[in-house]
Design an enzyme around this catalytic site. Sequence first.
Site, short mmCIF file in Angstrom:
data_model
loop_
_atom_site.label_atom_id
_atom_site.label_comp_id
_atom_site.label_asym_id
_atom_site.label_seq_id
_atom_site.Cartn_x
_atom_site.Cartn_y
_atom_site.Cartn_z
N GLY A 31 0.80 -1.22 0.00
CA GLY A 31 0.00 0.00 0.00
C GLY A 31 0.83 1.27 0.00
O GLY A 31 2.01 1.25 -0.32
N ALA A 32 0.16 2.40 0.36
CA ALA A 32 0.73 3.74 0.17
C ALA A 32 1.19 3.84 -1.28
O ALA A 32 2.36 4.09 -1.59
CB ALA A 32 1.87 4.02 1.14
N HIS A 34 1.97 4.37 -5.21
CA HIS A 34 2.52 5.43 -6.05
C HIS A 34 2.51 4.94 -7.49
O HIS A 34 2.04 3.82 -7.78
CB HIS A 34 3.94 5.80 -5.57
CG HIS A 34 4.85 4.61 -5.40
ND1 HIS A 34 5.27 3.84 -6.46
CD2 HIS A 34 5.39 4.05 -4.29
CE1 HIS A 34 6.05 2.87 -6.00
NE2 HIS A 34 6.13 2.97 -4.69
N GLY A 36 4.72 3.76 -9.36
CA GLY A 36 5.40 2.48 -9.60
C GLY A 36 4.43 1.32 -9.43
O GLY A 36 4.36 0.41 -10.28
N HIS A 37 3.66 1.35 -8.35
CA HIS A 37 2.64 0.30 -8.13
C HIS A 37 1.60 0.33 -9.26
O HIS A 37 1.20 -0.71 -9.78
CB HIS A 37 1.90 0.54 -6.82
CG HIS A 37 2.72 0.44 -5.58
ND1 HIS A 37 2.96 1.51 -4.76
CD2 HIS A 37 3.36 -0.61 -5.00
CE1 HIS A 37 3.68 1.14 -3.72
NE2 HIS A 37 3.96 -0.14 -3.84
N ASP A 150 12.93 -4.05 -6.30
CA ASP A 150 13.30 -5.03 -5.27
C ASP A 150 13.90 -6.24 -5.98
O ASP A 150 13.28 -7.31 -6.06
CB ASP A 150 12.07 -5.38 -4.44
CG ASP A 150 11.52 -4.17 -3.71
OD1 ASP A 150 12.11 -3.80 -2.69
OD2 ASP A 150 10.54 -3.57 -4.18
N GLN A 153 14.25 -9.51 -4.16
CA GLN A 153 12.92 -10.09 -3.92
C GLN A 153 12.44 -10.85 -5.16
O GLN A 153 11.88 -11.94 -5.04
CB GLN A 153 11.93 -8.98 -3.56
CG GLN A 153 10.50 -9.44 -3.44
CD GLN A 153 9.62 -8.38 -2.85
OE1 GLN A 153 9.54 -8.22 -1.64
NE2 GLN A 153 8.93 -7.62 -3.69
N MET A 184 10.79 5.51 -7.06
CA MET A 184 9.57 5.70 -6.28
C MET A 184 9.48 4.63 -5.20
O MET A 184 9.81 3.47 -5.44
CB MET A 184 8.34 5.63 -7.18
CG MET A 184 8.24 6.82 -8.09
SD MET A 184 6.66 6.86 -8.92
CE MET A 184 6.91 8.28 -9.97
N ARG A 187 8.20 4.56 1.13
CA ARG A 187 8.97 5.16 2.23
C ARG A 187 9.42 6.58 1.90
O ARG A 187 9.80 7.32 2.81
CB ARG A 187 10.18 4.28 2.59
CG ARG A 187 9.79 2.97 3.27
CD ARG A 187 11.03 2.20 3.73
NE ARG A 187 10.70 0.99 4.46
CZ ARG A 187 10.47 -0.20 3.91
NH1 ARG A 187 10.52 -0.34 2.59
NH2 ARG A 187 10.17 -1.25 4.64
P1 AMP Z 1 5.77 -2.56 -1.87
O1 AMP Z 1 4.40 -2.01 -1.68
O2 AMP Z 1 6.85 -1.57 -1.66
O3 AMP Z 1 5.99 -3.88 -1.20
O4 AMP Z 1 5.86 -2.88 -3.43
C1 AMP Z 1 4.91 -3.68 -4.08
C2 AMP Z 1 5.46 -4.05 -5.43
O5 AMP Z 1 5.66 -2.86 -6.19
C3 AMP Z 1 6.79 -4.77 -5.33
O6 AMP Z 1 6.84 -5.80 -6.31
C4 AMP Z 1 7.77 -3.68 -5.64
O7 AMP Z 1 8.98 -4.14 -6.20
C5 AMP Z 1 6.99 -2.85 -6.64
N1 AMP Z 1 7.52 -1.49 -6.69
C6 AMP Z 1 7.76 -0.68 -5.62
N2 AMP Z 1 8.30 0.49 -6.04
C7 AMP Z 1 8.44 0.39 -7.38
C8 AMP Z 1 8.95 1.27 -8.39
N3 AMP Z 1 9.46 2.46 -8.10
N4 AMP Z 1 8.93 0.84 -9.67
C9 AMP Z 1 8.43 -0.39 -9.98
N5 AMP Z 1 7.92 -1.24 -9.08
C10 AMP Z 1 7.93 -0.86 -7.80
#
Ligand code: AMP
Length: 283
Positions: A31-32, A34, A36-37, A150, A153, A184, A187
Amino acid sequence: MEILQAAAELQARAEKWRQAGQRIGLVPTMGALHEGHLQLVRAAARENDVVVVSIFVNPTQFNNPEDFRLYPRLPEADAALLAPAGCTALFLPSVEQMYPQPTVLTFDFGPLERVMEGAHRPGHFNGVATVVSKLFHLSRPHRAYFGQKDLQQVAVIRQLTADLSFDLEVVAFPTVREADGLAMSSRNRRLAANDRAVAPRLHAALEAGARLVTAGQTAEAAQGAGSRLIAAESAITPEYFAVVDARTLQPLVGVAQPGQPVALCVAAYLGGVRLIDNLVVQV
Ligand code: AMP
């Protein structure tokens, strides 16, 4: 877009979609949201009939309780962004729904997790693999979308998928960046203005290291140059700057072989906020 909170409800929906011959795309997030998500969600919507986005701040993958407590939580704003991006079902479970009982099973990804994030965040990938396995079982996706931001990951999840014969395709999506190069991240919202101003240095240091690798210089030279650029900024406390083989994530020694993908990876604290980023290049 429907909002599901019960694990059993998601499982029942997934069963129905499967029976109707619909292709399911899963985008796991904390969540939160952006851009990227949202790009992951749009890609999933293009390539599948149904898109499940999960938002779950997974306690088992946080090695730092303070980071878990302060992790931004904005479910209403997130839900408003997801429908226009093509999300069919938002899965928003409670901790009790995901962990009705404490887990006993642990994952060990061997050398893959002895470096970088795995080395600096004990138990992190065990928590990731646990929650992602649960999400795979609950939503039964044909494709699951993850960000290359990530990088480690993605490698762990590919290993998990292969080792446990999950019948799905892992799709890795390129890192989405702000105009100044900062990757993006949810955090980033926690960065103070002065830290936000210097945060793009992480990407600049990765680029400087990448230029040396592609110019045929050694991994050690690239590592030194990148680390020095970061150390020069007093607001940044570096954790690691690594130059690794992008397939095995093991440290690169000397000069990259022609065709060998090389990843430059960084983790650092800015005012108590831990950020990571990486770049993958080829000679
Ligand atoms: P998170 O919410 O940070 O766990 O991210 C959820 C998914 O979105 C994970 O697969 C991350 O790798 C991906 N993600 C987070 N930030 C970005 C970004 N800037 N660009 C592309 N994917 C992202």
